[in-house]
Design an enzyme around this catalytic site. Structure first.
Site, PDB file in Angstrom:
ATOM      1  N   ASN A 212       0.856  -1.196   0.000  1.00 24.38           N
ATOM      2  CA  ASN A 212       0.000   0.000   0.000  1.00 24.38           C
ATOM      3  C   ASN A 212       0.887   1.238   0.000  1.00 24.38           C
ATOM      4  O   ASN A 212       2.108   1.137  -0.047  1.00 24.38           O
ATOM      5  CB  ASN A 212      -0.948  -0.023   1.206  1.00 24.38           C
ATOM      6  CG  ASN A 212      -0.183  -0.053   2.505  1.00 24.38           C
ATOM      7  OD1 ASN A 212       0.491   0.908   2.854  1.00 24.38           O
ATOM      8  ND2 ASN A 212      -0.242  -1.167   3.219  1.00 24.38           N
ATOM      9  N   ASP A 281      -4.461  -6.538   5.124  1.00 24.88           N
ATOM     10  CA  ASP A 281      -5.442  -7.427   5.756  1.00 24.88           C
ATOM     11  C   ASP A 281      -5.379  -8.832   5.163  1.00 24.88           C
ATOM     12  O   ASP A 281      -5.751  -9.801   5.813  1.00 24.88           O
ATOM     13  CB  ASP A 281      -6.851  -6.849   5.584  1.00 24.88           C
ATOM     14  CG  ASP A 281      -7.050  -5.626   6.475  1.00 24.88           C
ATOM     15  OD1 ASP A 281      -6.567  -5.658   7.623  1.00 24.88           O
ATOM     16  OD2 ASP A 281      -7.659  -4.640   6.017  1.00 24.88           O
ATOM     17  N   LYS A 291       9.125 -16.977 -10.590  1.00 23.38           N
ATOM     18  CA  LYS A 291       8.315 -15.907 -11.176  1.00 23.38           C
ATOM     19  C   LYS A 291       7.135 -16.496 -11.954  1.00 23.38           C
ATOM     20  O   LYS A 291       7.337 -17.378 -12.794  1.00 23.38           O
ATOM     21  CB  LYS A 291       9.202 -15.065 -12.101  1.00 23.38           C
ATOM     22  CG  LYS A 291       8.491 -13.870 -12.661  1.00 23.38           C
ATOM     23  CD  LYS A 291       9.375 -13.107 -13.624  1.00 23.38           C
ATOM     24  CE  LYS A 291       8.521 -12.112 -14.368  1.00 23.38           C
ATOM     25  NZ  LYS A 291       9.113 -11.675 -15.610  1.00 23.38           N
ATOM     26  N   PHE A 328      -4.651   3.467  14.751  1.00 23.17           N
ATOM     27  CA  PHE A 328      -5.029   4.439  13.726  1.00 23.17           C
ATOM     28  C   PHE A 328      -6.188   3.836  12.941  1.00 23.17           C
ATOM     29  O   PHE A 328      -6.360   2.613  12.924  1.00 23.17           O
ATOM     30  CB  PHE A 328      -3.862   4.686  12.762  1.00 23.17           C
ATOM     31  CG  PHE A 328      -2.935   5.781  13.207  1.00 23.17           C
ATOM     32  CD1 PHE A 328      -2.117   5.611  14.299  1.00 23.17           C
ATOM     33  CD2 PHE A 328      -2.885   6.992  12.516  1.00 23.17           C
ATOM     34  CE1 PHE A 328      -1.256   6.620  14.715  1.00 23.17           C
ATOM     35  CE2 PHE A 328      -2.031   8.006  12.912  1.00 23.17           C
ATOM     36  CZ  PHE A 328      -1.212   7.819  14.015  1.00 23.17           C
ATOM     37  N   LYS A 342     -13.623   0.116  15.713  1.00 29.71           N
ATOM     38  CA  LYS A 342     -12.251  -0.414  15.803  1.00 29.71           C
ATOM     39  C   LYS A 342     -11.689  -0.297  17.220  1.00 29.71           C
ATOM     40  O   LYS A 342     -10.902  -1.134  17.647  1.00 29.71           O
ATOM     41  CB  LYS A 342     -11.329   0.303  14.803  1.00 29.71           C
ATOM     42  CG  LYS A 342     -11.575  -0.173  13.368  1.00 29.71           C
ATOM     43  CD  LYS A 342     -10.705   0.544  12.349  1.00 29.71           C
ATOM     44  CE  LYS A 342     -11.064   0.067  10.947  1.00 29.71           C
ATOM     45  NZ  LYS A 342     -10.387   0.779   9.876  1.00 29.71           N
ATOM     46  N   LYS A 346     -10.370  -3.797  18.698  1.00 27.65           N
ATOM     47  CA  LYS A 346      -8.912  -3.943  18.880  1.00 27.65           C
ATOM     48  C   LYS A 346      -8.468  -3.603  20.307  1.00 27.65           C
ATOM     49  O   LYS A 346      -7.284  -3.486  20.577  1.00 27.65           O
ATOM     50  CB  LYS A 346      -8.183  -3.076  17.840  1.00 27.65           C
ATOM     51  CG  LYS A 346      -8.534  -3.527  16.404  1.00 27.65           C
ATOM     52  CD  LYS A 346      -7.980  -2.602  15.336  1.00 27.65           C
ATOM     53  CE  LYS A 346      -8.589  -2.912  13.981  1.00 27.65           C
ATOM     54  NZ  LYS A 346      -7.671  -3.483  13.005  1.00 27.65           N
TER      55      LYS A 346
HETATM   56  O1  PMT Z   1       2.898   6.140   6.540  1.00 33.73           O
HETATM   57  P1  PMT Z   1       2.338   7.455   6.032  1.00 33.73           P
HETATM   58  O2  PMT Z   1       2.543   7.643   4.550  1.00 33.73           O
HETATM   59  O3  PMT Z   1       2.784   8.609   6.849  1.00 33.73           O
HETATM   60  O4  PMT Z   1       0.728   7.376   6.181  1.00 33.73           O
HETATM   61  C1  PMT Z   1       0.156   7.390   7.430  1.00 33.73           C
HETATM   62  C2  PMT Z   1      -1.019   6.393   7.521  1.00 33.73           C
HETATM   63  C3  PMT Z   1      -2.121   6.824   6.557  1.00 33.73           C
HETATM   64  C4  PMT Z   1      -0.550   4.983   7.142  1.00 33.73           C
HETATM   65  C5  PMT Z   1      -1.513   6.433   9.010  1.00 33.73           C
HETATM   66  O5  PMT Z   1      -1.934   7.731   9.311  1.00 33.73           O
HETATM   67  C6  PMT Z   1      -2.649   5.447   9.221  1.00 33.73           C
HETATM   68  O6  PMT Z   1      -3.816   5.737   9.023  1.00 33.73           O
HETATM   69  N1  PMT Z   1      -2.306   4.192   9.655  1.00 33.73           N
HETATM   70  C7  PMT Z   1      -3.230   3.081   9.777  1.00 33.73           C
HETATM   71  C8  PMT Z   1      -3.445   2.444   8.445  1.00 33.73           C
HETATM   72  C9  PMT Z   1      -4.412   1.260   8.526  1.00 33.73           C
HETATM   73  O7  PMT Z   1      -4.025   0.161   8.225  1.00 33.73           O
HETATM   74  O8  PMT Z   1      -5.587   1.545   8.992  1.00 33.73           O
HETATM   75  P2  PMT Z   1      -6.787   0.460   9.240  1.00 33.73           P
HETATM   76  O9  PMT Z   1      -7.971   1.286   9.523  1.00 33.73           O
HETATM   77  O10 PMT Z   1      -6.820  -0.491   8.106  1.00 33.73           O
HETATM   78  O11 PMT Z   1      -6.317  -0.321  10.521  1.00 33.73           O
HETATM   79  C10 PMT Z   1      -6.735   0.027  11.832  1.00 33.73           C
HETATM   80  C11 PMT Z   1      -5.631  -0.265  12.838  1.00 33.73           C
HETATM   81  O12 PMT Z   1      -5.349  -1.663  12.861  1.00 33.73           O
HETATM   82  C12 PMT Z   1      -4.324   0.421  12.544  1.00 33.73           C
HETATM   83  O13 PMT Z   1      -3.764   0.816  13.771  1.00 33.73           O
HETATM   84  C13 PMT Z   1      -3.478  -0.672  11.898  1.00 33.73           C
HETATM   85  O14 PMT Z   1      -2.080  -0.483  12.164  1.00 33.73           O
HETATM   86  C14 PMT Z   1      -3.994  -1.913  12.584  1.00 33.73           C
HETATM   87  N2  PMT Z   1      -3.953  -3.138  11.777  1.00 33.73           N
HETATM   88  C15 PMT Z   1      -4.717  -3.268  10.658  1.00 33.73           C
HETATM   89  C16 PMT Z   1      -4.733  -4.442   9.961  1.00 33.73           C
HETATM   90  C17 PMT Z   1      -3.964  -5.520  10.430  1.00 33.73           C
HETATM   91  N3  PMT Z   1      -3.936  -6.690   9.777  1.00 33.73           N
HETATM   92  N4  PMT Z   1      -3.201  -5.376  11.519  1.00 33.73           N
HETATM   93  C18 PMT Z   1      -3.196  -4.214  12.203  1.00 33.73           C
HETATM   94  O15 PMT Z   1      -2.496  -4.076  13.210  1.00 33.73           O
END
Ligand code: PMT
Length: 408
Positions: A212, A281, A291, A328, A342, A346
């Protein structure tokens, strides 16, 4: 903030933006700092020495052989007694000299004589091509690895009429960075934060992967700020091009499963967790050893994906009651409803929601627009600000979380 009693060495190098450092000198002086300016010969072509003498009420250093007081080697004394050194504007040339220890004039000699423990800030200003040149990037990387704090330039119309990156950061931003550095209370001393950052990368075959747009900027800014506040930081980082913050315990990972493993190893020794990484995810169900080949006549292929572990949710399940966790949420719609869901799913104490479709927010930009949402529903919507400033708000909020007081 009052800078009374603080001595600042202000280095000015030869950029058209040098006139703005007169304003920086003035603002720092008005806040009580004892400012001493050192100008390169080129800087003195852009702004007059008397301007800095009048604004700082101190002798201005320009020539190594013209010490104001012949009994003292003032520039060495000054470099060693400064509470902070700021180079603004910092040209590509002076960054190169700093990175490679060249001391061929008064300013660069002062910089080389500055103790490693003195906070050193640089505010680059230059033409876009110079800023993007690999030599400049490499020099910045060297300086950051030594703990130099870079105040990133902005974008806009440059003196050379190019439009792009390289414009000196706003004077207010530079002054705020100085204030933040000199005024940082060690509120996180004795604490150990686990911070996740950057993008995970899920291989499909030896040459392809799913990933991503996360640059790691948000997580690295958080790590930097936590370290400035005295915390020990374990930074579990996915893919990013950023140099690691000085003093961070960096653990590089690639996939979500590796991130989970690294975080579980760190969990027992940390006091809190901040999960800013963009974790995939799903991952390709099968990773080919070779490949994958394009097949004749096959216009569509179906990629089967397997669910990845949710790293922060797993940490949330296993954390001890006194360990706080902040997540986040990268959203594009129904921000607050999704964020609230969330927090519960979480087991978070706080979530930082960003609308990643908004300009100046989310992935791969230097700024963010976030709302902090607490477990009890309280919210704080912040305007657009740099990721360094967002980090300050998040860590302030972290310090105020209910389980904080008296626990560690
Ligand atoms: O890195 P930058 O370019 O500065 O960008 C910043 C950012 C956009 C990445 C950051 O601000 C941000 O939003 N990070 C969270 C991205 C994310 O995966 O969001 P989510 O809503 O999908 O996940 C929610 C939370 O679960 C997040 O804390 C994530 O780290 C966590 N997560 C999600 C999926 C997973 N399989 N494991 C996780 O731990």
């Amino acid at each position: 903030m009052n800078l009374e009693g603080k001595r600042i060495l202000l280095g000015v190098s030869g950029s058209i933006a040098a006139y703005k450092s007169a304003d920086i000198a003035s603002q720092l002086g008005k806040s009580g700092a004892d400012v001493h300016a050192a100008l390169t010969a080129n800087a003195a072509q852009f702004v007059g020495v008397p301007t800095f003498r009048a604004l700082t009420r101190n002798p201005v250093l320009t020539d190594t052989f013209e010490e104001p007081d012949t009994k003292r080697i003032a520039h060495i004394e000054l470099a060693q007694s400064a509470d902070l050194v700021l180079v603004a504007p910092a040209t590509a040339n002076i960054l190169a000299k700093m990175a490679h220890g060249i001391a061929d004039d008064m300013l660069t000699t002062c910089l080389l004589a500055t103790p490693q423990s003195t906070p050193l800030l640089v505010a680059p200003a230059m033409n876009t091509q110079m800023w993007l040149h690999p030599a400049t990037s490499e020099n910045l990387r060297i300086l950051q690895a030594r703990g130099v704090q870079v105040i990133p330039p902005g974008s806009g119309l440059l003196a050379c009429q190019d439009v792009g990156e390289g414009k000196l950061a706003e004077v207010s931003e530079i002054v705020a960075a100085v204030m933040a550095t000199l005024g940082t209370a060690q509120t996180l001393a004795g604490h150990h934060l686990l911070i996740t950052a950057g993008a995970t990368r899920e291989p499909l075959d030896p040459v392809r992967f799913l990933t991503n747009r996360s640059s790691g900027k948000m997580g690295y800014a958080l790590a930097q700020e936590a370290i400035r506040r005295g915390a020990t930081v374990t930074l579990v980082s996915g893919i990013t091009n950023l140099p690691p913050p000085h003093k961070a315990n960096l653990v590089r990972v690639e996939t979500a499963e590796q991130m989970l493993k690294a975080c579980l190893e760190a969990l027992p020794s940390v006091t809190g967790i901040i999960a800013s990484a963009a974790v995939a995810d799903y991952r390709p169900l099968q990773v080919a050893d070779h490949k994958l080949k394009k097949r004749e006549g096959e216009e569509e292929v179906v990629l089967r994906l397997a669910k990845n572990p949710d790293v922060i949710a797993e940490l949330g399940r296993r954390k001890r009651p006194e360990q706080r966790s902040i997540g986040f949420a990268a959203e594009t719609q129904d921000l607050l409803a999704n964020a609230t869901r969330k927090i519960a799913a979480k087991n978070l104490d706080l979530i930082v929601v960003n609308d990643v479709l908004k300009e100046g927010a989310g992935f791969d930009v230097d700024t963010n627009i976030v709302t902090l949402v607490w477990r009890d529903g309280k919210r704080n919507a912040l305007p657009k600000m740099t990721k360094a400033e967002v980090s300050r708000h998040i860590l302030d909020a972290y310090s105020e979380l209910p389980r904080w007081r008296g626990q560690f």
